[in-house]
Motif scaffolding. Structure first.
Motif, PDB file in Angstrom:
ATOM      1  N   MET A  25       9.798  -2.401   8.536  1.00 37.03           N
ATOM      2  CA  MET A  25       9.264  -3.362   7.577  1.00 37.03           C
ATOM      3  C   MET A  25       8.806  -2.575   6.347  1.00 37.03           C
ATOM      4  SD  MET A  25       6.490  -6.413   8.122  1.00 37.03           S
ATOM      5  CE  MET A  25       7.487  -7.243   9.348  1.00 37.03           C
ATOM      6  N   HIS A  26       9.554  -2.692   5.271  1.00 41.06           N
ATOM      7  CA  HIS A  26       9.344  -1.855   4.094  1.00 41.06           C
ATOM      8  C   HIS A  26       8.321  -2.398   3.098  1.00 41.06           C
ATOM      9  CE1 HIS A  26      13.649  -0.894   5.257  1.00 41.06           C
ATOM     10  NE2 HIS A  26      12.972   0.214   5.510  1.00 41.06           N
ATOM     11  N   SER A  27       8.134  -3.676   3.064  1.00 39.21           N
ATOM     12  CA  SER A  27       7.280  -4.286   2.042  1.00 39.21           C
ATOM     13  C   SER A  27       5.806  -4.208   2.422  1.00 39.21           C
ATOM     14  CB  SER A  27       7.660  -5.753   1.842  1.00 39.21           C
ATOM     15  OG  SER A  27       6.662  -6.427   1.096  1.00 39.21           O
ATOM     16  N   PRO A  28       4.995  -3.526   1.600  1.00 41.49           N
ATOM     17  CA  PRO A  28       3.562  -3.497   1.895  1.00 41.49           C
ATOM     18  C   PRO A  28       2.932  -4.888   1.814  1.00 41.49           C
ATOM     19  CG  PRO A  28       4.021  -2.408  -0.195  1.00 41.49           C
ATOM     20  CD  PRO A  28       5.341  -2.735   0.415  1.00 41.49           C
ATOM     21  N   PHE A  29       3.538  -5.780   1.050  1.00 47.64           N
ATOM     22  CA  PHE A  29       3.009  -7.145   0.965  1.00 47.64           C
ATOM     23  C   PHE A  29       3.261  -7.894   2.270  1.00 47.64           C
ATOM     24  CE2 PHE A  29       4.164  -5.809  -3.362  1.00 47.64           C
ATOM     25  CZ  PHE A  29       2.882  -5.714  -3.871  1.00 47.64           C
ATOM     26  N   ASN A  30       4.435  -7.702   2.885  1.00 43.02           N
ATOM     27  CA  ASN A  30       4.690  -8.302   4.193  1.00 43.02           C
ATOM     28  C   ASN A  30       3.782  -7.697   5.253  1.00 43.02           C
ATOM     29  OD1 ASN A  30       6.634 -10.173   3.459  1.00 43.02           O
ATOM     30  ND2 ASN A  30       8.338  -8.780   3.814  1.00 43.02           N
ATOM     31  N   VAL A  31       3.591  -6.389   5.219  1.00 43.82           N
ATOM     32  CA  VAL A  31       2.716  -5.733   6.203  1.00 43.82           C
ATOM     33  C   VAL A  31       1.277  -6.218   6.024  1.00 43.82           C
ATOM     34  CG1 VAL A  31       1.759  -3.519   6.970  1.00 43.82           C
ATOM     35  CG2 VAL A  31       4.216  -3.737   6.522  1.00 43.82           C
ATOM     36  N   GLY A  32       0.822  -6.324   4.792  1.00 43.89           N
ATOM     37  CA  GLY A  32      -0.527  -6.848   4.539  1.00 43.89           C
ATOM     38  C   GLY A  32      -0.677  -8.269   5.060  1.00 43.89           C
ATOM     39  N   SER A  33       0.344  -9.082   4.841  1.00 45.43           N
ATOM     40  CA  SER A  33       0.324 -10.460   5.352  1.00 45.43           C
ATOM     41  C   SER A  33       0.335 -10.478   6.875  1.00 45.43           C
ATOM     42  CB  SER A  33       1.532 -11.238   4.818  1.00 45.43           C
ATOM     43  OG  SER A  33       1.437 -11.389   3.419  1.00 45.43           O
ATOM     44  N   LEU A  34       1.044  -9.528   7.482  1.00 47.67           N
ATOM     45  CA  LEU A  34       1.075  -9.445   8.942  1.00 47.67           C
ATOM     46  C   LEU A  34      -0.314  -9.113   9.500  1.00 47.67           C
ATOM     47  CD1 LEU A  34       2.816  -9.632  11.473  1.00 47.67           C
ATOM     48  CD2 LEU A  34       3.400  -7.211  11.158  1.00 47.67           C
ATOM     49  N   PRO A  56      -3.084   3.985   5.815  1.00 44.11           N
ATOM     50  CA  PRO A  56      -3.684   3.472   4.586  1.00 44.11           C
ATOM     51  C   PRO A  56      -2.644   3.308   3.482  1.00 44.11           C
ATOM     52  CG  PRO A  56      -4.181   5.803   4.822  1.00 44.11           C
ATOM     53  CD  PRO A  56      -3.405   5.400   6.049  1.00 44.11           C
ATOM     54  N   ASN A  57      -2.768   2.194   2.768  1.00 45.21           N
ATOM     55  CA  ASN A  57      -1.869   1.862   1.674  1.00 45.21           C
ATOM     56  C   ASN A  57      -2.586   0.839   0.804  1.00 45.21           C
ATOM     57  OD1 ASN A  57       0.191  -0.014   0.409  1.00 45.21           O
ATOM     58  ND2 ASN A  57       1.579   1.579   1.163  1.00 45.21           N
ATOM     59  N   ARG A  58      -2.697   1.117  -0.470  1.00 44.05           N
ATOM     60  CA  ARG A  58      -3.453   0.270  -1.391  1.00 44.05           C
ATOM     61  C   ARG A  58      -2.898  -1.157  -1.452  1.00 44.05           C
ATOM     62  NH1 ARG A  58      -2.481  -0.920  -6.457  1.00 44.05           N
ATOM     63  NH2 ARG A  58      -0.904   0.688  -6.680  1.00 44.05           N
ATOM     64  N   LYS A  59      -1.574  -1.298  -1.480  1.00 51.14           N
ATOM     65  CA  LYS A  59      -0.960  -2.627  -1.565  1.00 51.14           C
ATOM     66  C   LYS A  59      -1.168  -3.425  -0.270  1.00 51.14           C
ATOM     67  CE  LYS A  59       2.465  -1.350  -5.003  1.00 51.14           C
ATOM     68  NZ  LYS A  59       3.889  -1.102  -5.273  1.00 51.14           N
ATOM     69  N   ILE A  60      -1.097  -2.730   0.860  1.00 48.44           N
ATOM     70  CA  ILE A  60      -1.370  -3.403   2.133  1.00 48.44           C
ATOM     71  C   ILE A  60      -2.805  -3.913   2.144  1.00 48.44           C
ATOM     72  CG2 ILE A  60      -1.707  -3.048   4.621  1.00 48.44           C
ATOM     73  CD1 ILE A  60       0.674  -1.084   4.527  1.00 48.44           C
ATOM     74  N   ALA A  61      -3.740  -3.059   1.740  1.00 42.71           N
ATOM     75  CA  ALA A  61      -5.159  -3.427   1.750  1.00 42.71           C
ATOM     76  C   ALA A  61      -5.426  -4.636   0.861  1.00 42.71           C
ATOM     77  CB  ALA A  61      -6.015  -2.245   1.316  1.00 42.71           C
ATOM     78  N   GLN A  69      -8.582  -2.983   8.405  1.00 42.06           N
ATOM     79  CA  GLN A  69      -9.710  -2.166   8.838  1.00 42.06           C
ATOM     80  C   GLN A  69     -10.172  -2.506  10.256  1.00 42.06           C
ATOM     81  OE1 GLN A  69     -12.841  -2.162   5.898  1.00 42.06           O
ATOM     82  NE2 GLN A  69     -11.352  -2.080   4.233  1.00 42.06           N
ATOM     83  N   TYR A  70      -9.834  -3.682  10.772  1.00 46.51           N
ATOM     84  CA  TYR A  70     -10.309  -4.022  12.103  1.00 46.51           C
ATOM     85  C   TYR A  70      -9.273  -4.649  13.031  1.00 46.51           C
ATOM     86  CZ  TYR A  70     -11.494  -8.184   9.344  1.00 46.51           C
ATOM     87  OH  TYR A  70     -11.467  -9.223   8.467  1.00 46.51           O
ATOM     88  N   VAL A  71      -8.046  -4.867  12.554  1.00 47.04           N
ATOM     89  CA  VAL A  71      -6.979  -5.293  13.459  1.00 47.04           C
ATOM     90  C   VAL A  71      -6.422  -4.042  14.136  1.00 47.04           C
ATOM     91  CG1 VAL A  71      -4.625  -6.217  13.564  1.00 47.04           C
ATOM     92  CG2 VAL A  71      -6.361  -7.377  12.177  1.00 47.04           C
ATOM     93  N   ASN A  72      -6.267  -4.105  15.436  1.00 41.98           N
ATOM     94  CA  ASN A  72      -5.777  -2.971  16.213  1.00 41.98           C
ATOM     95  C   ASN A  72      -4.300  -2.730  15.875  1.00 41.98           C
ATOM     96  OD1 ASN A  72      -5.630  -0.946  18.131  1.00 41.98           O
ATOM     97  ND2 ASN A  72      -5.538  -2.346  19.860  1.00 41.98           N
ATOM     98  N   PHE A  73      -3.947  -1.494  15.467  1.00 47.40           N
ATOM     99  CA  PHE A  73      -2.557  -1.175  15.168  1.00 47.40           C
ATOM    100  C   PHE A  73      -2.252   0.275  15.508  1.00 47.40           C
ATOM    101  CE2 PHE A  73      -4.438   0.438  11.289  1.00 47.40           C
ATOM    102  CZ  PHE A  73      -3.595   1.469  10.889  1.00 47.40           C
ATOM    103  N   GLU A  74      -0.943   0.531  15.625  1.00 50.79           N
ATOM    104  CA  GLU A  74      -0.473   1.872  15.947  1.00 50.79           C
ATOM    105  C   GLU A  74       0.906   2.065  15.329  1.00 50.79           C
ATOM    106  OE1 GLU A  74       0.870   4.310  19.995  1.00 50.79           O
ATOM    107  OE2 GLU A  74      -0.366   2.516  20.176  1.00 50.79           O
TER     108      GLU A  74
END
Length: 169
Positions: A25-34, A56-61, A69-74
């Protein structure tokens, strides 16, 4: 009152054992929405693999509204490893993709408390063939317009909601 309600929601545990794997998934906007979706629906964990962007990624944030910051991810480089690991832990593997072996989302039938890993693919190419082969089931969303695809996060939202309706304790 609104802040109290927000704090109560913020401290809730995931409401079902649904995790999501986003591969390439390349789009930081899609990842942020996820991340935002995962927070809102109480998703257990997000996995990112391949060439996916991840915090960390500014666009994702910015798009996630700080939920990263609090959703569990790996992050796992090889998605096959996490799929095989979760299969050993009795997770059912479901992909969202329109292909020869996919079924309509209306045919989804799960049991309460079933553990699910939902696989999402690359924005333009979809779920990789090797991941489709590892999937227990593949579902698609019927389209009634002129196009045969929708944004990956929109599709994830629809399928996640359908899964959660069936597996929530």
């Amino acid at each position: 009152m609104r802040q109290l309600l927000h704090n109560e929601i913020k401290n809730q545990k995931p409401n079902a054992q649904l995790s999501i794997l986003a591969n390439n998934m390349h789009s930081p906007f899609n990842v942020g929405s996820l991340f935002r979706l995962a927070d809102n629906l109480g998703i257990e964990k997000l996995y990112f693999s391949g060439n996916s962007v991840y915090p960390p990624n500014r666009k994702i944030a910015k798009t996630s509204r700080a939920t990263e910051q609090y959703v569990n991810f790996e992050y796992v480089e090889n998605p096959v490893e996490i799929i095989k690991k979760l299969k050993r832990e009795d997770y059912k593997i479901i992909s969202v993709e329109y292909c020869d072996k996919s079924k309509e989302i209306e045919q989804l039938s799960l049991h309460k408390d079933e553990k699910i890993l939902l696989i999402l693919g690359e924005e333009n190419r979809g779920v990789a063939d090797e991941l489709l082969k590892l999937s227990d089931e593949v579902f698609h969303i019927n389209m009634y317009g002129k196009t045969t695809s929708m944004n990956v996060i929109n599709a994830c939202t629809i399928v996640s909601y359908e899964i959660l309706k069936q597996i929530k304790p």
